[in-house]
Design an enzyme around this catalytic site. Structure first.
Site, PDB file in Angstrom:
ATOM      1  N   CYS A 114      63.975 -11.746  -4.873  1.00 30.20           N
ATOM      2  CA  CYS A 114      63.379 -10.974  -3.777  1.00 30.20           C
ATOM      3  C   CYS A 114      64.458 -10.486  -2.804  1.00 30.20           C
ATOM      4  CB  CYS A 114      62.297 -11.821  -3.104  1.00 30.20           C
ATOM      5  SG  CYS A 114      61.164 -10.874  -2.096  1.00 30.20           S
ATOM      6  N   HIS A 124      58.825 -13.894  -7.815  1.00 26.68           N
ATOM      7  CA  HIS A 124      59.307 -15.243  -7.463  1.00 26.68           C
ATOM      8  C   HIS A 124      59.054 -16.276  -8.560  1.00 26.68           C
ATOM      9  CE1 HIS A 124      60.235 -14.687  -3.126  1.00 26.68           C
ATOM     10  NE2 HIS A 124      59.366 -13.697  -3.229  1.00 26.68           N
TER      11      HIS A 124
END
Lengths: 79, 222
Positions: free
Chosen positions: B86, B196
């Site tokens: 991210c 994630h």
């Protein structure tokens, strides 16, 4: 010495924020508005009086940090 | 496997990464502050999710200039493993450890939801534990995750089999070019991805699809 750096997206890079601004302006009745592209302005104060040196320094600053040259272009203005 | 997690001001997935690494490797990672110029002797460096330096200027731009990133680059140059998740992916592109850039989501909205991905490339230390084309679900949580690179770079990434993860058909949450969710470096020792994997290593968290990524790394190093 004062300088201003204009950072905008390169041609061909999608600018969803610019598009949204354009739509909003059209919605407000500004029918003449076509494509909108947005960017940012950075004002800097620099020590010294050598405009050429300042330009060289500013170019290095843009390449190293101020702009991401993968997606952005920049213009330098010395005041 | 010895690992380290870099902590920038406003990192907020550093402890998620720590928990996942501890659970998967049996050893807690070293937590390294961004001002530390030296890394401990580790196999894997994780750049976690978050909003480093408040996303000032551009996401990841300030973090890419921090003291610790010089050591992270040196670690990568020596062939050490680096995983950017991210905001970590944004830091990797800003540091030129990976090509391209991550831009504002096409719909201008922050997206926070599980998304379907396809494992596009299994020939890497990060993805060896998956099947080619395997469908997995990882959560995403970002406002600027639209992967952009010029056509030539995109062709090169695909030609060199460096697109590790793609958003599955109809699942692209941000307008990323060619549905790219994660890419590998030329030497295949650096992986950056917007979703994630560290949030799906335990059933309690709603899934375990991320386990194979960490397991691949562990097996690769042992």
């Amino acid at each position: 010495m004062k300088a201003r750096v204009f950072i905008t997206l390169k041609n061909g890079v999608l600018d969803p924020q610019g598009k949204a601004i354009g739509h909003a302006l059209n919605g407000l009745g500004f029918d003449s508005v076509g494509e909108v592209r947005q960017g940012k302005v950075i004002d800097l104060e620099l020590a010294g009086t050598d405009a050429e040196k300042a330009k060289t320094d500013l170019k290095a600053m843009c390449e190293k940090l101020l702009a991401n040259t993968v997606i952005e272009k920049y213009e330098i203005e010395i005041k | 496997m010895k690992s380290a997690v870099i902590v920038f001001p406003a990192s907020n997935c550093d402890r998620d990464a720590k928990t996942a690494l501890t659970q998967m490797t049996g050893k807690a990672p070293a937590m390294v502050w961004h001002q530390d110029s030296e890394l401990p002797d580790v196999d894997l460096v994780v750049l976690p999710g978050g909003f480093s330096y408040g996303d000032y200027l551009r996401c990841g731009a300030m973090a890419s200039q921090s003291a610790v990133m010089k050591s992270v680059k040196a670690h990568a140059d020596k062939g050490g493993m680096v995983l950017g998740i991210c905001n970590g992916f944004q830091v990797l592109t800003e540091s030129h450890l990976l090509p391209g850039a991550l831009m504002r989501n096409a719909a201008l909205k922050f997206v926070c939801k599980p998304v379907g991905l396809e494992v596009n490339e299994t020939q890497s230390a990060f993805t060896r534990g998956y099947e080619n084309g395997q469908r997995v679900t990882f959560p995403v949580a970002h406002g600027e995750g639209s992967y952009f690179a010029d056509e030539e770079t995109l062709d090169r990434l695909e030609g060199e089999n460096r697109v590790a993860f793609r958003y599955a058909k109809g699942e692209n949450p941000n307008g990323s070019a060619r549905n790219i969710a994660g890419i590998l470096s030329e030497k295949r020792n650096v992986l950056g991805l917007m979703p994630h994997p560290e949030r799906v290593v335990d059933d309690v968290l709603g899934g375990t699809d991320g386990r194979a990524l960490f397991q691949s790394l562990i097996e690769n190093l042992s």
